[in-house]
Scaffold this motif. Structure first.
Motif, PDB file in Angstrom:
ATOM      1  N   ASP A  23      32.499  48.840  31.931  1.00  0.00           N
ATOM      2  CA  ASP A  23      32.836  49.814  30.586  1.00  0.00           C
ATOM      3  C   ASP A  23      32.366  49.382  29.394  1.00  0.00           C
ATOM      4  N   PRO A  24      32.175  50.426  28.683  1.00  0.00           N
ATOM      5  CA  PRO A  24      31.758  49.971  27.793  1.00  0.00           C
ATOM      6  C   PRO A  24      33.020  48.781  26.602  1.00  0.00           C
ATOM      7  N   GLN A  25      34.419  48.819  27.369  1.00  0.00           N
ATOM      8  CA  GLN A  25      34.912  48.401  26.875  1.00  0.00           C
ATOM      9  C   GLN A  25      35.227  46.491  27.062  1.00  0.00           C
ATOM     10  N   ALA A  26      34.770  46.651  27.946  1.00  0.00           N
ATOM     11  CA  ALA A  26      34.394  45.554  29.231  1.00  0.00           C
ATOM     12  C   ALA A  26      33.193  44.791  28.457  1.00  0.00           C
ATOM     13  N   LEU A  27      32.020  45.503  28.148  1.00  0.00           N
ATOM     14  CA  LEU A  27      31.021  44.702  27.824  1.00  0.00           C
ATOM     15  C   LEU A  27      31.100  44.436  26.623  1.00  0.00           C
ATOM     16  N   HIS A  28      32.057  44.867  25.445  1.00  0.00           N
ATOM     17  CA  HIS A  28      31.908  44.752  23.670  1.00  0.00           C
ATOM     18  C   HIS A  28      32.752  43.649  23.962  1.00  0.00           C
ATOM     19  N   LEU A  29      33.762  43.386  24.408  1.00  0.00           N
ATOM     20  CA  LEU A  29      34.954  41.521  25.071  1.00  0.00           C
ATOM     21  C   LEU A  29      33.598  40.992  24.872  1.00  0.00           C
ATOM     22  N   LEU A  30      33.147  41.331  25.922  1.00  0.00           N
ATOM     23  CA  LEU A  30      32.206  40.010  26.543  1.00  0.00           C
ATOM     24  C   LEU A  30      31.083  39.468  25.916  1.00  0.00           C
ATOM     25  N   MET A  31      31.156  40.264  24.508  1.00  0.00           N
ATOM     26  CA  MET A  31      30.255  40.140  24.149  1.00  0.00           C
ATOM     27  C   MET A  31      30.926  39.222  22.896  1.00  0.00           C
ATOM     28  N   ARG A  32      31.757  39.443  22.815  1.00  0.00           N
ATOM     29  CA  ARG A  32      32.512  38.011  21.899  1.00  0.00           C
ATOM     30  C   ARG A  32      32.845  37.225  22.427  1.00  0.00           C
ATOM     31  N   PHE A  33      32.752  36.996  23.518  1.00  0.00           N
ATOM     32  CA  PHE A  33      33.138  35.329  23.902  1.00  0.00           C
ATOM     33  C   PHE A  33      32.166  34.444  23.617  1.00  0.00           C
ATOM     34  N   ASN A  34      32.021  33.351  23.025  1.00  0.00           N
ATOM     35  CA  ASN A  34      31.696  32.650  22.235  1.00  0.00           C
ATOM     36  C   ASN A  34      31.934  30.732  22.603  1.00  0.00           C
ATOM     37  N   GLY A  35      33.290  30.816  23.649  1.00  0.00           N
ATOM     38  CA  GLY A  35      32.563  29.309  23.612  1.00  0.00           C
ATOM     39  C   GLY A  35      33.434  28.398  23.062  1.00  0.00           C
ATOM     40  N   PHE A  36      33.629  28.858  21.297  1.00  0.00           N
ATOM     41  CA  PHE A  36      34.312  27.924  20.066  1.00  0.00           C
ATOM     42  C   PHE A  36      35.682  28.798  19.794  1.00  0.00           C
ATOM     43  N   THR A  37      35.477  30.523  20.121  1.00  0.00           N
ATOM     44  CA  THR A  37      36.987  31.327  19.553  1.00  0.00           C
ATOM     45  C   THR A  37      38.161  31.389  20.756  1.00  0.00           C
ATOM     46  N   ALA A  38      39.140  31.169  20.466  1.00  0.00           N
ATOM     47  CA  ALA A  38      40.649  31.316  21.012  1.00  0.00           C
ATOM     48  C   ALA A  38      40.770  32.847  21.739  1.00  0.00           C
ATOM     49  N   LEU A  39      40.911  33.168  22.475  1.00  0.00           N
ATOM     50  CA  LEU A  39      40.874  34.713  23.071  1.00  0.00           C
ATOM     51  C   LEU A  39      42.101  35.491  22.019  1.00  0.00           C
ATOM     52  N   GLU A  40      43.166  35.066  21.446  1.00  0.00           N
ATOM     53  CA  GLU A  40      43.498  35.891  20.736  1.00  0.00           C
ATOM     54  C   GLU A  40      43.071  36.384  18.900  1.00  0.00           C
ATOM     55  N   TYR A  41      41.876  35.406  18.620  1.00  0.00           N
ATOM     56  CA  TYR A  41      41.376  35.605  17.295  1.00  0.00           C
ATOM     57  C   TYR A  41      39.775  36.892  17.656  1.00  0.00           C
ATOM     58  N   LEU A  42      39.798  36.704  19.283  1.00  0.00           N
ATOM     59  CA  LEU A  42      38.639  38.093  19.158  1.00  0.00           C
ATOM     60  C   LEU A  42      38.986  38.998  19.101  1.00  0.00           C
ATOM     61  N   GLY A  43      40.191  39.599  19.363  1.00  0.00           N
ATOM     62  CA  GLY A  43      40.653  41.045  19.387  1.00  0.00           C
ATOM     63  C   GLY A  43      40.477  41.565  17.923  1.00  0.00           C
ATOM     64  N   GLN A  44      40.373  42.899  17.789  1.00  0.00           N
ATOM     65  CA  GLN A  44      40.458  43.548  16.438  1.00  0.00           C
ATOM     66  C   GLN A  44      42.253  44.345  16.314  1.00  0.00           C
ATOM     67  N   THR A  45      42.569  44.388  14.999  1.00  0.00           N
ATOM     68  CA  THR A  45      42.856  45.291  14.100  1.00  0.00           C
ATOM     69  C   THR A  45      43.310  46.207  15.727  1.00  0.00           C
ATOM     70  N   GLY A  46      44.624  46.520  15.909  1.00  0.00           N
ATOM     71  CA  GLY A  46      44.454  48.612  16.499  1.00  0.00           C
ATOM     72  C   GLY A  46      44.557  48.255  18.229  1.00  0.00           C
ATOM     73  N   GLU A  47      44.102  47.041  18.646  1.00  0.00           N
ATOM     74  CA  GLU A  47      43.458  47.106  20.034  1.00  0.00           C
ATOM     75  C   GLU A  47      44.272  46.832  20.307  1.00  0.00           C
ATOM     76  N   ASP A  48      45.135  47.235  22.006  1.00  0.00           N
ATOM     77  CA  ASP A  48      46.177  47.270  23.097  1.00  0.00           C
ATOM     78  C   ASP A  48      45.902  45.568  23.178  1.00  0.00           C
ATOM     79  N   VAL A  49      46.767  44.907  23.136  1.00  0.00           N
ATOM     80  CA  VAL A  49      46.931  43.604  23.426  1.00  0.00           C
ATOM     81  C   VAL A  49      46.782  43.540  25.415  1.00  0.00           C
ATOM     82  N   ALA A  50      47.709  43.853  25.336  1.00  0.00           N
ATOM     83  CA  ALA A  50      47.636  44.074  27.000  1.00  0.00           C
ATOM     84  C   ALA A  50      46.620  44.333  27.529  1.00  0.00           C
ATOM     85  N   ALA A  51      45.817  45.740  27.130  1.00  0.00           N
ATOM     86  CA  ALA A  51      44.588  45.636  27.957  1.00  0.00           C
ATOM     87  C   ALA A  51      43.865  44.962  27.593  1.00  0.00           C
ATOM     88  N   PHE A  52      43.718  44.516  26.645  1.00  0.00           N
ATOM     89  CA  PHE A  52      42.631  43.165  25.815  1.00  0.00           C
ATOM     90  C   PHE A  52      42.680  42.007  26.864  1.00  0.00           C
TER      91      PHE A  52
END
Length: 93
Positions: A23-52
């Motif tokens: 789904d588009p949300q999963a694909l968008h998040l998958l593209m953010r993973f880079n091996g250097f940045t913790a999950l907490e910093y990959l989220g964008q303002t306004g995103e539902d943390v639990a869903a993320f």
């Protein structure tokens, strides 16, 4: 899971090229993973943390991302949780 660092697996990399139905949300998040940045910093303002975090767990369960480390959680003088503030301490006065 919040402070964990993940990177895309080879299957995850293929998924970013459209070779895996996501789904588009999963694909968008998958593209953010880079091996250097913790999950907490990959989220964008306004995103539902639990869903993320739920989506990240699904990507992990599907083998599209893998755990590569933990964020050291160094507190900066500003209290923002980033170690970037310490760079000034490395420069001689």
């Amino acid at each position: 899971m919040h402070t964990q660092i993940f990177q895309r697996t080879s299957l995850g990399q293929a998924a970013t090229c459209g070779r895996f139905a996501l789904d588009p949300q999963a694909l968008h998040l998958l593209m953010r993973f880079n091996g250097f940045t913790a999950l907490e910093y990959l989220g964008q303002t306004g995103e539902d943390v639990a869903a993320f975090q739920r989506i990240a767990q699904q990507l992990l369960d599907q083998g599209l991302i893998e755990h590569v480390g933990e964020d050291p959680q160094v507190e900066s003088p500003s209290g923002m949780g980033s170690c970037w503030g310490y760079l000034d301490q490395l420069v001689p006065a």
